[in-house]
Enzyme design. Structure first.
Site, PDB file in Angstrom:
ATOM      1  N   GLY A  26       0.734  -1.211   0.018  1.00  0.00           N
ATOM      2  CA  GLY A  26       0.061  -0.127   0.104  1.00  0.00           C
ATOM      3  C   GLY A  26       0.740   1.309  -0.106  1.00  0.00           C
ATOM      4  O   GLY A  26       1.533   1.589   0.996  1.00  0.00           O
ATOM      5  N   SER A  27       0.622   2.126  -0.995  1.00  0.00           N
ATOM      6  CA  SER A  27       1.383   3.152  -1.171  1.00  0.00           C
ATOM      7  C   SER A  27       1.164   4.249  -2.077  1.00  0.00           C
ATOM      8  O   SER A  27       0.063   4.093  -2.909  1.00  0.00           O
ATOM      9  CB  SER A  27       2.892   2.829  -1.472  1.00  0.00           C
ATOM     10  OG  SER A  27       2.973   1.641  -2.373  1.00  0.00           O
ATOM     11  N   ARG A  28       1.882   4.909  -2.778  1.00  0.00           N
ATOM     12  CA  ARG A  28       1.540   5.914  -3.656  1.00  0.00           C
ATOM     13  C   ARG A  28       2.919   6.504  -4.308  1.00  0.00           C
ATOM     14  O   ARG A  28       3.846   6.326  -3.846  1.00  0.00           O
ATOM     15  CB  ARG A  28       0.739   7.149  -3.052  1.00  0.00           C
ATOM     16  CG  ARG A  28       1.059   8.575  -3.412  1.00  0.00           C
ATOM     17  CD  ARG A  28       0.321   9.665  -2.665  1.00  0.00           C
ATOM     18  NE  ARG A  28       0.643  11.011  -2.956  1.00  0.00           N
ATOM     19  CZ  ARG A  28       0.547  11.925  -2.441  1.00  0.00           C
ATOM     20  NH1 ARG A  28      -0.154  11.946  -1.022  1.00  0.00           N
ATOM     21  NH2 ARG A  28       0.964  13.105  -2.635  1.00  0.00           N
TER      22      ARG A  28
END
Length: 219
Positions: free
Chosen positions: A185-187
């Site tokens: 989970g990240s960006r």
């Protein structure tokens, strides 16, 4: 096909699943407990395998386009001041990756790596406005053949505790090639020239290495 960064995690998941299965079949217990253990074993293995999957992507090499570096959803398109490298205004496109997305990072354009730096930091949720400047992150700048510079930033989220970045300064790189990985989970933020022609919209789902974020204006 699985990403090399997942070898250890996959091995651990296989071991855990095997142990749970052995316990389920060798230890006396109620049938419902046995079923629960087997379901848990399958769940652990499936989750890890799907997270580290590395599907083949067909990047159409094109010096006029900037492709998305990751799979995910467009959550921000806005003009901002980039304070680390450019120190001027750029168009920022943010792509959010859920734990269910492919987490391979790919080069958005071809060219030469001009800058690559890792920053330790916090673990705010990836969509937090300050995540781009305060979270653990890496910043990579690519010199494109048309003299434009494209910056992308891998940003850790509340769950992502490890960013892998393969970009090294002065490397010659190919658009769409594997440039790293972010776990759980990240960006990724991409900073574009102000005259770039944006081809995506908010909430659009993207495929890394294939979806076109923007195009360069005619020279």
């Amino acid at each position: 096909m699985f990403h090399k960064e997942g070898i250890v995690s996959i091995a651990i998941a296989v071991s855990v699943a095997a142990i749970l299965s052995i316990v389920a079949f060798t230890v006396e217990m109620p049938v419902w407990t046995q079923i629960l253990l087997l379901l848990l074993a399958a769940f652990v293995l499936i989750i890890i395998l799907q997270f580290f999957r590395n599907p083949s992507r067909k990047t159409i090499l094109d010096d006029t386009t900037i492709v998305s570096p990751v799979d995910g959803k467009v959550v921000v398109i806005e003009k901002v001041t980039e304070n680390e490298y450019f120190k001027d205004e750029r168009i920022m496109i943010s792509v959010f990756m859920s734990p269910l997305n492919v987490h391979v990072t790919r080069y958005p354009v071809g060219g030469k790596v001009a800058y690559s730096k890792y920053h330790p930091g916090k673990y705010l949720v990836a969509w937090h406005p300050k995540a781009s400047e305060e979270n653990e992150r890496t910043t990579v700048v690519i010199n494109h053949k048309n003299t434009a510079q494209i910056l992308y930033r891998q940003i850790a989220g509340a769950l992502a505790k490890r960013i892998v970045n393969y970009a090294t300064q002065d490397d010659s790189i190919v658009q769409g090639a594997d440039s790293g990985f972010i776990k759980f989970g990240s960006r990724v933020d991409v900073y574009l020239p102000l005259d770039a022609i944006i081809t995506v919209e908010l909430n659009q789902k993207l495929k890394g290495g294939e979806s076109i974020l923007a195009k360069f204006t005619d020279e």
